[in-house]
Scaffold this active site. Structure first.
Site, PDB file in Angstrom:
ATOM      1  N   GLU A 192       0.967  -1.344  -0.035  1.00  0.00           N
ATOM      2  CA  GLU A 192      -0.143   0.246  -0.123  1.00  0.00           C
ATOM      3  C   GLU A 192       0.821   1.267  -0.090  1.00  0.00           C
ATOM      4  O   GLU A 192       0.505   2.250   0.778  1.00  0.00           O
ATOM      5  CB  GLU A 192      -0.887   0.110   1.220  1.00  0.00           C
ATOM      6  CG  GLU A 192      -1.992  -1.209   1.000  1.00  0.00           C
ATOM      7  CD  GLU A 192      -2.908  -1.159   2.255  1.00  0.00           C
ATOM      8  OE1 GLU A 192      -2.622  -0.741   3.450  1.00  0.00           O
ATOM      9  OE2 GLU A 192      -4.160  -1.187   2.120  1.00  0.00           O
ATOM     10  N   GLU A 272      -7.045  -7.127  -0.368  1.00  0.00           N
ATOM     11  CA  GLU A 272      -7.593  -7.044   1.020  1.00  0.00           C
ATOM     12  C   GLU A 272      -9.174  -6.750   0.968  1.00  0.00           C
ATOM     13  O   GLU A 272      -9.579  -5.539   1.171  1.00  0.00           O
ATOM     14  CB  GLU A 272      -6.659  -6.091   1.760  1.00  0.00           C
ATOM     15  CG  GLU A 272      -5.354  -6.484   2.121  1.00  0.00           C
ATOM     16  CD  GLU A 272      -4.769  -5.404   3.183  1.00  0.00           C
ATOM     17  OE1 GLU A 272      -5.464  -4.584   3.764  1.00  0.00           O
ATOM     18  OE2 GLU A 272      -3.713  -5.274   3.137  1.00  0.00           O
TER      19      GLU A 272
END
Length: 662
Positions: A192, A272
């Site tokens: 991320e 995710e």
């Protein structure tokens, strides 16, 4: 040549032929194993056939090794094709150049076990992982090497150590890649990164090239970022497939549009997908509605997406490796995803059953039954006894003695990466006639002030930092500082020193001349104290001196999982010593929401071995009378208790104005 010798040679020759044939067969099979992207078909291709995975996240470092197979089999029984997990750098290189890949840290064995169970693997290799993990996976010794380095960019000091770590880690993954006969489908670059402010494209390219150097030209690399063009702008790198993450969505097309902006063709991937959310100290237990989640998962699978969801993290209370984000906007997570399909203890939940039912609409479930939950036992109450204050035990907790310094030093500067440090100063000079202000503005994260061992108050980086006191010459000032965990995400990761990070002043004057004790609480053993120092700790109102309390738990037969309830205690650390010392984790029941600590079966030993229950209580022990000085082992978790204020916070004036001396 005798007939016996000839027979032996024929046997050796035949054996070699068999070995060669098997090796050639395995090599041929490995060469035929491929995992690629079909951009025109918008799909992954495994061994020449279109493939879509449904994966679940699990953290090997948060699950006792003895339960790895149990948790993996439950994930496989849910219908999952794969698992996804992080590899925390600090877990494997706790000191520079000192690597540990044994026992609980043997992720290679974990990968092989997953393959044996029937699961493929997605690796998030870092070096940054987030993961609600101490410092996002970075070793705290980086801060000692260069406190001014900027993380997650082409900072020379940072990159130097990143390269050394990656040169150690990636070759361990290479033989486990799918094309080489292992279960690893893909390896993620960073984590991320688009959410971090540095936005260094050279850094991402450097990590990509490092992965390619070790994993080979055919290895499939990927990135994961939030589902927004702003995240993908900085988080992606050419040569790594772009994936996104997001929670419950009833419009998959809209949620995947940012991925399509960067990958117009290829498989849709949510790396995710969240069945639950993390809990924070002092906040209500987080939940995600079962029906909402099930519908969102169904829509994703119906849309043809590849999905990885947080099935289970578990064991977040393991020692000092708690999820660690301590700042006004980032409280310390107690345990992650108690609303997940599998509990911390690995138990099946309604959400697990719902996931299995949704998956069954899109693929055939394995024929195996769902593994049973582990047995939980309520061992009952354990009487606890006061053993020693933190000062009494200093020689045991810090056998090398204190570090002498003119000014306070940070924990990192003295090589203390987690836990506690005690700072000691003896007041010199004239006796003040009026109260003066003691200023601990530099505390990171929580400190306990004692004068001649008598507790005076609590200081917190997000709360009280000063106190008015009248001190006398030659009085001993002890400041016990707890590192609540290095911040694990956000720009404040670059300001992550712990302990006392600035000078302590009294009446505006800097206090100089400090003895600094780095403490190892695991050193404390009931037999380590040569004698009894006193029969109880010092007390000021409802606040007691940070102290150790010990009890004995006898397990009559084969141990079971259990939960430690210490509802009446304040805040501290729990350890269990049987055949070895286990740091079970932090407790803070009056803040909540977690009240009970999960104690897995492997932490306990059957009789005649004694299980010593050790509480390092920092604030308020319920030991005015023997009948109250207990903890209790029960067979149920408790994670949804409402936070409440302790007595010593309600009686604030006791510690801001009242002064007790020995």
């Amino acid at each position: 040549m005798t007939e016996k010798m000839a027979a032996t040679r024929r046997w050796i020759f035949l054996s070699c032929c068999i070995v060669c044939l098997l090796s050639a067969c395995q090599l041929s099979q490995a060469q035929n194993r491929t995992f690629e992207i079909d951009y025109l078909g918008n799909t992954f291709v495994k061994d020449g056939k279109a493939f879509r995975y449904v994966s679940g996240s699990i953290h090997y470092m948060r699950v006792p090794k003895e339960y790895w197979r149990d948790r993996l089999e439950k994930m496989y029984a849910a219908g999952l094709d794969a698992i996804q997990f992080y590899i925390p750098w600090n877990y494997h290189e706790p000191e520079i150049g000192q690597y540990n890949f044994e026992g609980q840290r043997d992720f290679v064995q974990f990968i092989k076990l997953a393959q044996e169970v029937g699961l493929l693997v997605l690796i998030r290799a870092g070096p940054y992982i987030c993961g609600e993990w101490e410092f996002g996976g970075f070793p705290a010794w980086l801060l000692k090497e260069n406190p001014k380095m900027v993380l997650r960019k082409m900072d020379p000091t940072y990159i130097k150590y990143v390269d050394t770590w990656m040169d150690k880690l990636l070759p361990m993954l290479t033989p486990l890649m799918y094309e080489n006969g292992g279960p690893i489908l893909m390896v993620q670059i960073e984590n991320e990164y688009g959410s971090f402010y540095t936005c260094d494209h050279d850094y991402m390219a450097h990590l990509r090239d490092k992965a390619r150097e070790h994993l080979g030209p055919r290895a499939l690399l990927y990135t994961t970022d939030g589902s927004g063009d702003g995240f993908l702008k900085c988080g992606t790198v050419p040569g790594a497939y772009v994936t996104v993450d997001f929670g419950n969505s009833f419009n998959p097309q809209k949620s995947f549009q940012p991925q399509r902006d960067y990958e117009p063709f290829g498989p849709l991937v949510n790396s995710e997908f969240y069945p639950g959310w993390l809990d924070h100290w002092g906040y209500p237990h987080s939940t995600v509605n079962l029906d909402v989640f099930s519908k969102a998962l169904d829509l994703l699978l119906d849309y043809g997406a590849n999905v990885n969801m947080y099935m289970f993290e578990g064991g977040t209370n393991f020692g000092f490796w708690n999820g660690a984000n301590y700042a006004p906007y980032q409280a310390v997570p107690t345990s992650y995803d108690y609303d997940a399909p599998l509990t911390e203890a690995g138990d099946i939940t309604d959400k697990y059953i719902a996931i299995r039912q949704v998956i069954s609409k899109y693929k055939q479930l394995p024929s195996m039954p769902i593994p049973k939950n582990t047995t939980k036992t309520a061992y009952g109450k354990v009487e606890m006894s006061f053993m020693a204050t933190v000062q009494d035990a200093l020689q045991t907790l810090c056998p090398k003695g204190p570090i002498k310094s003119q000014y306070p030093l940070t924990m990192e500067a003295i090589g203390q990466w987690q836990g506690f440090v005690l700072y000691r100063h003896t007041l010199l000079g004239d006796t003040p006639s009026e109260p003066k202000t003691l200023d601990l503005s530099g505390v990171r994260d929580r400190a306990y002030l004692m004068i001649n061992q008598v507790p005076q108050g609590i200081f917190d980086r997000n709360g009280q930092k000063t106190m008015n006191l009248t001190l006398k010459v030659n009085e001993t000032i002890d400041i016990l500082v707890e590192n609540m965990g290095h911040i694990g995400f956000g720009s404040e990761m670059n300001n992550n020193s712990k302990g006392l990070i600035s000078n302590v002043t009294f009446g505006g004057s800097i206090l100089t001349g400090w003895s600094i004790f780095p403490l190892t609480v695991e050193n404390f053993k009931p037999s380590s104290l040569s004698g009894i120092y006193r029969d109880k700790p010092f007390r000021n109102g409802n606040l007691t001196t940070p102290s150790f309390y010990v009890g004995k738990l006898h397990v009559p037969k084969e141990p079971s999982d259990t939960f430690l309830d210490m509802s009446a205690w304040g805040k501290g650390q729990n350890l269990i010593m049987s055949s070895s010392m286990i740091n079970v984790g932090r407790y803070w029941p009056y803040v909540g929401p977690q009240v009970r600590l999960y104690v897995p079966k492997p932490f306990l030993a059957p009789s005649p071995t004694i299980n010593y229950i050790i509480m390092f209580e920092l604030e308020q022990a319920p030991c005015d009378t023997a009948d109250k000085c207990t903890v209790e082992f029960v067979d149920q978790a408790l994670i949804n208790a409402a936070p409440h204020k302790p007595n010593f916070e309600r009686e604030e004036t006791v510690f801001s104005r009242k002064r007790i001396s020995v």
